[in-house]
Design a protein around this motif. Structure first.
Motif, PDB file in Angstrom:
ATOM      1  N   TYR A  19     -14.598  18.527 -27.618  1.00 44.72           N
ATOM      2  CA  TYR A  19     -13.541  17.958 -26.787  1.00 44.72           C
ATOM      3  C   TYR A  19     -13.098  16.636 -27.413  1.00 44.72           C
ATOM      4  CZ  TYR A  19     -14.809  21.316 -23.207  1.00 44.72           C
ATOM      5  OH  TYR A  19     -15.049  22.479 -22.520  1.00 44.72           O
ATOM      6  N   SER A  33     -14.649  11.843 -29.650  1.00 42.52           N
ATOM      7  CA  SER A  33     -15.186  12.807 -28.695  1.00 42.52           C
ATOM      8  C   SER A  33     -14.914  12.351 -27.271  1.00 42.52           C
ATOM      9  CB  SER A  33     -16.689  12.965 -28.882  1.00 42.52           C
ATOM     10  OG  SER A  33     -16.961  13.675 -30.052  1.00 42.52           O
ATOM     11  N   ASN A  35     -15.751  12.112 -23.356  1.00 41.78           N
ATOM     12  CA  ASN A  35     -16.935  12.083 -22.505  1.00 41.78           C
ATOM     13  C   ASN A  35     -16.582  12.299 -21.039  1.00 41.78           C
ATOM     14  OD1 ASN A  35     -18.745  11.510 -24.634  1.00 41.78           O
ATOM     15  ND2 ASN A  35     -18.054   9.398 -24.599  1.00 41.78           N
ATOM     16  N   TYR A  37     -13.404  14.025 -18.187  1.00 37.03           N
ATOM     17  CA  TYR A  37     -12.218  14.847 -17.949  1.00 37.03           C
ATOM     18  C   TYR A  37     -11.642  14.466 -16.599  1.00 37.03           C
ATOM     19  CZ  TYR A  37      -9.300  18.841 -16.796  1.00 37.03           C
ATOM     20  OH  TYR A  37      -8.243  19.628 -16.434  1.00 37.03           O
ATOM     21  N   ARG A  65     -19.691  14.387 -18.789  1.00 35.48           N
ATOM     22  CA  ARG A  65     -20.299  15.502 -19.520  1.00 35.48           C
ATOM     23  C   ARG A  65     -21.476  16.135 -18.789  1.00 35.48           C
ATOM     24  NH1 ARG A  65     -19.336  17.227 -24.780  1.00 35.48           N
ATOM     25  NH2 ARG A  65     -17.642  16.085 -25.750  1.00 35.48           N
ATOM     26  N   ILE A  68     -20.125  19.242 -17.402  1.00 35.83           N
ATOM     27  CA  ILE A  68     -19.202  19.842 -18.373  1.00 35.83           C
ATOM     28  C   ILE A  68     -18.825  21.279 -18.004  1.00 35.83           C
ATOM     29  CG2 ILE A  68     -20.876  20.791 -20.013  1.00 35.83           C
ATOM     30  CD1 ILE A  68     -19.034  19.504 -22.230  1.00 35.83           C
ATOM     31  N   TRP A  71     -15.418  21.477 -16.639  1.00 37.63           N
ATOM     32  CA  TRP A  71     -14.295  21.179 -17.523  1.00 37.63           C
ATOM     33  C   TRP A  71     -13.620  22.490 -17.952  1.00 37.63           C
ATOM     34  CZ3 TRP A  71     -15.629  17.062 -21.800  1.00 37.63           C
ATOM     35  CH2 TRP A  71     -16.102  15.897 -21.208  1.00 37.63           C
TER      36      TRP A  71
END
Length: 125
Positions: A19, A33, A35, A37, A65, A68, A71
């Protein structure tokens, strides 16, 4: 005697990040990266960008995360999964029922041309 552990991935390696921070990506900076969303914005954020996002959009709920699994799948992962293993510039859009293989149009013409057309299924993603 314990020694300090080091990462097995060297800086600037060919590591694929699952991501990517959309804000950093929009500013054409280094791929960072993500971490977090944000479900309301439908965007990914790195640790630095989430602070600004939090100030601008205090009522938004960002998911870290640790969650995750909540996500969505990133575009980079989707593109990777849809790319033909043989012809990297092509997208997979067929399935050969006879050989039980996903394939792109070039695979169809190269490797599956003798297979009956009824065995090929066009898939839409």
């Amino acid at each position: 005697m314990a020694t300090k552990s080091q990462s097995s991935v060297e800086p600037r390696s060919n590591e694929v990040k699952d991501y990517i921070c959309n804000t950093c990506e929009d500013q054409n900076t280094v791929e960072t990266s993500a971490n977090f969303y944000c479900k309301q914005c439908e965007r990914f954020h790195c640790g630095n960008c989430i602070h600004l996002h939090g100030k601008l959009f205090a009522k938004h709920n960002s998911i870290g995360r640790v969650d995750i699994d909540k996500w969505p799948c990133s575009k980079k992962v989707v593109d990777f999964l849809q790319t033909c293993d043989v012809h990297k510039e092509r997208k997979i859009d067929h399935f050969c029922n006879l050989r039980k293989q996903l394939c792109c149009p070039l695979c169809v013409s190269d490797q599956h041309r003798y297979v009956l057309f009824s065995c090929l299924v066009i898939i839409t993603i």
